[in-house]
Design a protein around this motif. Structure first.
Motif, PDB file in Angstrom:
ATOM      1  N   ASP A  29       0.834  -1.218   0.078  1.00 53.51           N
ATOM      2  CA  ASP A  29       0.006  -0.102   0.102  1.00 53.51           C
ATOM      3  C   ASP A  29       1.011   1.187   0.132  1.00 53.51           C
ATOM      4  OD1 ASP A  29      -2.060   1.813   0.320  1.00 53.51           O
ATOM      5  OD2 ASP A  29      -2.436   1.477   2.224  1.00 53.51           O
ATOM      6  N   VAL A  30       0.698   1.851  -1.104  1.00 56.96           N
ATOM      7  CA  VAL A  30       1.939   3.194  -1.207  1.00 56.96           C
ATOM      8  C   VAL A  30       1.091   4.265  -1.135  1.00 56.96           C
ATOM      9  CG1 VAL A  30       3.308   4.287  -2.561  1.00 56.96           C
ATOM     10  CG2 VAL A  30       3.395   1.875  -2.513  1.00 56.96           C
ATOM     11  N   LEU A  31       1.403   5.443  -0.302  1.00 56.64           N
ATOM     12  CA  LEU A  31       0.847   6.771  -0.350  1.00 56.64           C
ATOM     13  C   LEU A  31       1.785   7.683  -0.940  1.00 56.64           C
ATOM     14  CD1 LEU A  31      -0.585   6.768   3.100  1.00 56.64           C
ATOM     15  CD2 LEU A  31      -2.049   6.443   1.160  1.00 56.64           C
ATOM     16  N   LEU A  32       1.508   8.820  -1.799  1.00 56.56           N
ATOM     17  CA  LEU A  32       2.245   9.667  -2.207  1.00 56.56           C
ATOM     18  C   LEU A  32       2.040  11.071  -1.894  1.00 56.56           C
ATOM     19  CD1 LEU A  32       1.783   8.085  -5.872  1.00 56.56           C
ATOM     20  CD2 LEU A  32       3.613   7.662  -4.409  1.00 56.56           C
ATOM     21  N   LEU A  42       0.206  12.552 -11.710  1.00 57.93           N
ATOM     22  CA  LEU A  42       0.729  11.805 -12.648  1.00 57.93           C
ATOM     23  C   LEU A  42       1.128  10.742 -12.106  1.00 57.93           C
ATOM     24  CD1 LEU A  42       2.918  14.474 -14.695  1.00 57.93           C
ATOM     25  CD2 LEU A  42       0.686  13.315 -15.213  1.00 57.93           C
ATOM     26  N   ALA A  43       1.861  10.451 -10.970  1.00 53.34           N
ATOM     27  CA  ALA A  43       2.106   9.277 -10.315  1.00 53.34           C
ATOM     28  C   ALA A  43       1.061   8.379 -10.056  1.00 53.34           C
ATOM     29  CB  ALA A  43       2.960   9.770  -9.015  1.00 53.34           C
ATOM     30  N   CYS A  44       0.032   8.981  -9.658  1.00 55.02           N
ATOM     31  CA  CYS A  44      -1.110   8.127  -9.149  1.00 55.02           C
ATOM     32  C   CYS A  44      -1.564   7.359 -10.660  1.00 55.02           C
ATOM     33  CB  CYS A  44      -2.182   9.038  -8.636  1.00 55.02           C
ATOM     34  SG  CYS A  44      -1.685   9.471  -6.885  1.00 55.02           S
ATOM     35  N   GLU A  45      -1.810   8.324 -11.516  1.00 50.24           N
ATOM     36  CA  GLU A  45      -2.300   7.917 -13.017  1.00 50.24           C
ATOM     37  C   GLU A  45      -1.476   6.690 -13.420  1.00 50.24           C
ATOM     38  OE1 GLU A  45      -2.390  11.261 -15.203  1.00 50.24           O
ATOM     39  OE2 GLU A  45      -4.265  12.082 -14.487  1.00 50.24           O
ATOM     40  N   GLY A  49       0.250   4.634  -6.681  1.00 50.89           N
ATOM     41  CA  GLY A  49      -0.181   4.852  -5.225  1.00 50.89           C
ATOM     42  C   GLY A  49      -1.261   5.619  -5.451  1.00 50.89           C
ATOM     43  N   SER A  50      -1.604   6.084  -4.120  1.00 54.61           N
ATOM     44  CA  SER A  50      -2.825   7.079  -3.995  1.00 54.61           C
ATOM     45  C   SER A  50      -2.056   8.473  -3.190  1.00 54.61           C
ATOM     46  CB  SER A  50      -3.749   6.259  -3.125  1.00 54.61           C
ATOM     47  OG  SER A  50      -3.442   5.823  -1.917  1.00 54.61           O
ATOM     48  N   PRO A  51      -2.918   9.388  -3.165  1.00 57.67           N
ATOM     49  CA  PRO A  51      -2.507  10.750  -2.474  1.00 57.67           C
ATOM     50  C   PRO A  51      -2.680  10.481  -1.259  1.00 57.67           C
ATOM     51  CG  PRO A  51      -4.014  11.175  -4.245  1.00 57.67           C
ATOM     52  CD  PRO A  51      -4.024   9.713  -4.066  1.00 57.67           C
ATOM     53  N   TRP A  52      -1.498  11.093  -0.452  1.00 57.35           N
ATOM     54  CA  TRP A  52      -1.465  11.001   0.806  1.00 57.35           C
ATOM     55  C   TRP A  52      -1.963  12.307   1.604  1.00 57.35           C
ATOM     56  CZ3 TRP A  52       2.307  13.603   4.637  1.00 57.35           C
ATOM     57  CH2 TRP A  52       2.251  13.246   5.892  1.00 57.35           C
ATOM     58  N   ARG A  53      -2.967  12.066   2.388  1.00 52.79           N
ATOM     59  CA  ARG A  53      -3.924  12.934   3.013  1.00 52.79           C
ATOM     60  C   ARG A  53      -3.825  12.948   4.498  1.00 52.79           C
ATOM     61  NH1 ARG A  53      -7.059  11.452  -1.493  1.00 52.79           N
ATOM     62  NH2 ARG A  53      -7.263  13.062  -2.984  1.00 52.79           N
TER      63      ARG A  53
END
Length: 258
Positions: A29-32, A42-45, A49-53
């Motif tokens: 599981d990667v958060l960015l 762009l990295a998510c696309e 991974g998915s954005p880190w909130r």
């Protein structure tokens, strides 16, 4: 080796996104995160991974990978530790002594931090240049200090294994002297040769072959990034360049006598 389940990658450039892509191939599981929202998108696309909130991710991840220029590693480490973002931390900057020293001065917890440096890269930069196989078979230096916990080291070794790298344990100052010889000074030398080509005639450029392209290829790196790298490892690089300059001066003198 540590069983990595979750990783936060801060900095979605070439190296950070490549780490994320490699981890996603193992279902980690990667958060960015990145100050450039477009780079994160762009990295998510790309499937990294998915954005880190922070407000939505209260539980600390197993490891935070700090993929920012050398001068900003310590500052980022301090910020992440204050948030309790991860159980362990590492970085991927190509200079090691500077971030460790700065982190100590900032009062960072160095027991859970292992400085790291995967010796891999490309001339292109940014998330779109990233690949999951960038680190396969490549050396990945790691520089624990006397304060570093065994658990932190094991966690980083787990990351290196998942990315396909070859771990190399080395002291921070020894690392910086080594990369000055094999990476940093060669980059400056390539840039100097490329600068000479800027003044070359059209005839000379028309005769250029693969040899010239091979010599100058690495000079195409991000100049802003390289300015930070070179200033962060200034003395070791200067010593190598002075030795190279002496060799070139001797070679030129010999040619004039021939």
């Amino acid at each position: 080796m540590s069983d990595l389940q979750s990783v936060l990658v801060v900095g979605t450039g070439l190296i950070g996104t490549s780490v994320a892509l490699a981890l996603r191939e193992h279902d980690v599981d990667v958060l960015l995160a990145d100050r450039d929202a477009r780079a994160v998108r762009l990295a998510c696309e790309m499937g990294a991974g998915s954005p880190w909130r922070p407000g939505e991710h209260a539980e600390p991840v197993d490891l935070a990978v700090i993929a920012v220029p050398p001068h900003f590693v310590a500052e980022q480490l301090k910020s992440l530790q204050e948030r309790g973002a991860a159980r362990h931390y590492t970085d991927v900057a190509s200079v090691k002594a500077l971030p460790i020293t700065q982190a100590g001065r900032l009062g960072c917890d160095l027991t859970c931090f292992v400085a790291g440096h995967p010796l891999a890269g490309r001339e292109r930069s940014g998330p779109t240049a990233a690949t999951a196989d960038l680190f396969l078979g490549r050396p990945w230096a790691y520089c624990p200090t006397e304060e570093t916990s065994p658990d932190a080291v094991e966690t980083l070794l787990g990351l290196i294994k998942l990315c396909g790298g070859e771990p190399v344990r080395v002291g921070a100052e020894e690392h910086d002297r080594a990369v000055a010889v094999v990476s940093h000074a060669p980059h400056v030398t390539a840039a100097a040769v490329a600068a000479r080509l800027a003044e070359a005639s059209d005839t000379a450029l028309g005769l250029a072959g693969q040899g010239v392209r091979d010599v100058t290829r690495i000079a195409a790196g991000d100049p802003v990034l390289w300015t930070g790298i070179l200033s962060g490892n200034a003395l070791p690089v200067a010593e190598v360049l002075e030795a190279v300059a002496a060799d070139l001066t001797a070679a030129a003198a010999a040619l004039r006598r021939s």
